[in-house]
Write an enzyme that holds these catalytic residues in place. Structure first.
Site, mmCIF file in Angstrom:
data_model
loop_
_atom_site.group_PDB
_atom_site.id
_atom_site.type_symbol
_atom_site.label_atom_id
_atom_site.label_comp_id
_atom_site.label_asym_id
_atom_site.label_seq_id
_atom_site.Cartn_x
_atom_site.Cartn_y
_atom_site.Cartn_z
ATOM 1 C CE1 TYR A 145 30.965 36.622 39.122
ATOM 2 C CE2 TYR A 145 29.575 38.591 39.087
ATOM 3 C CZ TYR A 145 30.530 37.800 39.712
ATOM 4 O OH TYR A 145 31.038 38.184 40.924
HETATM 5 C C1 LIG Z 1 34.976 41.232 39.467
HETATM 6 C C2 LIG Z 1 36.384 40.827 39.809
HETATM 7 C C3 LIG Z 1 36.362 39.799 40.925
HETATM 8 C C4 LIG Z 1 37.026 40.186 38.576
HETATM 9 O O1 LIG Z 1 38.363 39.877 38.856
HETATM 10 P P1 LIG Z 1 39.525 40.258 37.826
HETATM 11 O O2 LIG Z 1 40.753 39.620 38.305
HETATM 12 O O3 LIG Z 1 39.527 41.704 37.603
HETATM 13 O O4 LIG Z 1 38.952 39.512 36.542
HETATM 14 P P2 LIG Z 1 39.800 38.812 35.390
HETATM 15 O O5 LIG Z 1 41.121 39.470 35.283
HETATM 16 O O6 LIG Z 1 39.777 37.360 35.597
HETATM 17 O O7 LIG Z 1 38.953 39.135 34.166
HETATM 18 C C5 LIG Z 1 38.991 40.448 33.783
HETATM 19 C C6 LIG Z 1 39.715 40.602 32.461
HETATM 20 O O8 LIG Z 1 40.983 40.005 32.378
HETATM 21 C C7 LIG Z 1 41.088 39.289 31.149
HETATM 22 N N1 LIG Z 1 41.956 38.149 31.371
HETATM 23 C C8 LIG Z 1 41.591 36.907 31.710
HETATM 24 N N2 LIG Z 1 42.672 36.127 31.848
HETATM 25 C C9 LIG Z 1 43.744 36.909 31.597
HETATM 26 C C10 LIG Z 1 45.125 36.687 31.597
HETATM 27 N N3 LIG Z 1 45.641 35.494 31.881
HETATM 28 N N4 LIG Z 1 45.920 37.740 31.338
HETATM 29 C C11 LIG Z 1 45.418 38.941 31.062
HETATM 30 N N5 LIG Z 1 44.094 39.207 31.039
HETATM 31 C C12 LIG Z 1 43.275 38.197 31.303
HETATM 32 C C13 LIG Z 1 39.732 38.868 30.855
HETATM 33 O O9 LIG Z 1 39.527 38.691 29.474
HETATM 34 C C14 LIG Z 1 38.926 40.007 31.380
HETATM 35 O O10 LIG Z 1 38.783 41.035 30.446
HETATM 36 P P3 LIG Z 1 37.579 42.049 30.596
HETATM 37 O O11 LIG Z 1 37.506 42.558 32.004
HETATM 38 O O12 LIG Z 1 37.989 43.091 29.638
HETATM 39 O O13 LIG Z 1 36.362 41.272 30.221
HETATM 40 C C15 LIG Z 1 37.248 42.028 40.220
HETATM 41 O O14 LIG Z 1 37.378 42.898 39.126
HETATM 42 C C16 LIG Z 1 36.719 42.764 41.411
HETATM 43 O O15 LIG Z 1 37.045 42.435 42.547
HETATM 44 N N6 LIG Z 1 35.922 43.828 41.166
HETATM 45 C C17 LIG Z 1 35.392 44.673 42.205
HETATM 46 C C18 LIG Z 1 34.514 43.931 43.140
HETATM 47 C C19 LIG Z 1 33.403 43.220 42.432
HETATM 48 O O16 LIG Z 1 32.747 43.759 41.561
HETATM 49 N N7 LIG Z 1 33.191 41.974 42.854
HETATM 50 C C20 LIG Z 1 32.121 41.195 42.383
HETATM 51 C C21 LIG Z 1 30.880 41.743 43.016
HETATM 52 S S1 LIG Z 1 29.615 40.577 42.991
#
Ligand SMILES: CC(C)(COP(=O)(O)OP(=O)(O)OC[C@H]1O[C@@H](n2cnc3c(N)ncnc32)[C@H](O)[C@@H]1OP(=O)(O)O)[C@@H](O)C(=O)NCCC(=O)NCCS
Length: 177
Positions: A145
């Site tokens: 976020y």
């Molecule tokens: C929060 C959530 C939706 C984020 O989704 P995600 O797919 O894990 O997030 P992203 O992969 O886009 O981003 C996470 C990391 O990947 C990295 N990233 C982004 N693009 C990337 C790519 N193309 N390749 C590799 N890594 C990448 C980002 O830099 C980020 O790093 P960080 O976590 O160390 O900051 C997910 O983790 C989730 O479902 N969590 C549990 C439930 C939750 O908390 N939901 C929100 C509640 S309001």
């Protein structure tokens, strides 16, 4: 990929399963959530996004809709804001209601892609969401976020019936670029 209301309604079992896995919630809680999600797809301004594997398994999803008076979340947030912030944030607002990625698929950019797609389809001048309070530096959701330039609207906020503290975060729309 964008999802229509009926796409989500058809895959409600999978949606609830991904939600439960991502949030670590128990089955009883999920049953209630399932009912809410089924009604959310009919709300004005509903937009949804899904990520599927090649063979059609659901990896993640997100959705939101136009935030309006009479909705429980909207009314809680409205009640906690002063007039100026109410006007600024809630007049023409898209609520990001859910955004989840299955744990094995997290950390590869799926969440970021889903959020970008969702916000680019959203109608409104602002986008708001709530998320449990956590360490901004280590929580994946918080980092995501902040990368999307969401700012604090409310901190340490308690929704009735939930003992956890939440933050309400917001940003203006449209997304740049
Ligand atoms: C929060 C959530 C939706 C984020 O989704 P995600 O797919 O894990 O997030 P992203 O992969 O886009 O981003 C996470 C990391 O990947 C990295 N990233 C982004 N693009 C990337 C790519 N193309 N390749 C590799 N890594 C990448 C980002 O830099 C980020 O790093 P960080 O976590 O160390 O900051 C997910 O983790 C989730 O479902 N969590 C549990 C439930 C939750 O908390 N939901 C929100 C509640 S309001």
């Amino acid at each position: 990929m964008p999802w229509k209301p009926d796409d989500l309604a058809r895959r409600l079992d999978d949606v609830v399963a991904v939600y439960g896995e991502a949030m670590g919630y128990r089955a009883e809680l999920l049953e209630a959530r399932r009912g809410y999600i089924a009604t959310h797809v009919r709300r004005p301004g509903f937009r949804a996004v899904a990520t599927l594997t090649r063979d059609g398994h659901l990896v993640g999803f997100g959705y939101g809709y136009t935030s309006a008076g009479g909705q429980w979340w909207h009314d809680q947030v409205r009640g906690a804001l002063d007039d100026e912030n109410r006007k600024a944030w809630l007049t023409d607002c898209f609520e990001v209601v859910e955004l989840h990625v299955r744990p094995p698929a997290q950390g590869h950019g799926v969440g970021a892609r889903q959020l970008r797609t969702l916000l680019s389809m959203a109608a409104g001048r602002t986008a708001l969401l709530s998320t449990p309070e956590a360490d901004e530096r280590t929580s994946r959701a918080w980092r995501l976020y902040r990368r999307f330039e969401f700012v604090d609207v409310l901190r340490d906020f308690r929704f009735p019936g939930d003992e956890r503290a939440f933050a309400v975060l917001g940003r203006t729309l449209p997304l740049a670029g």
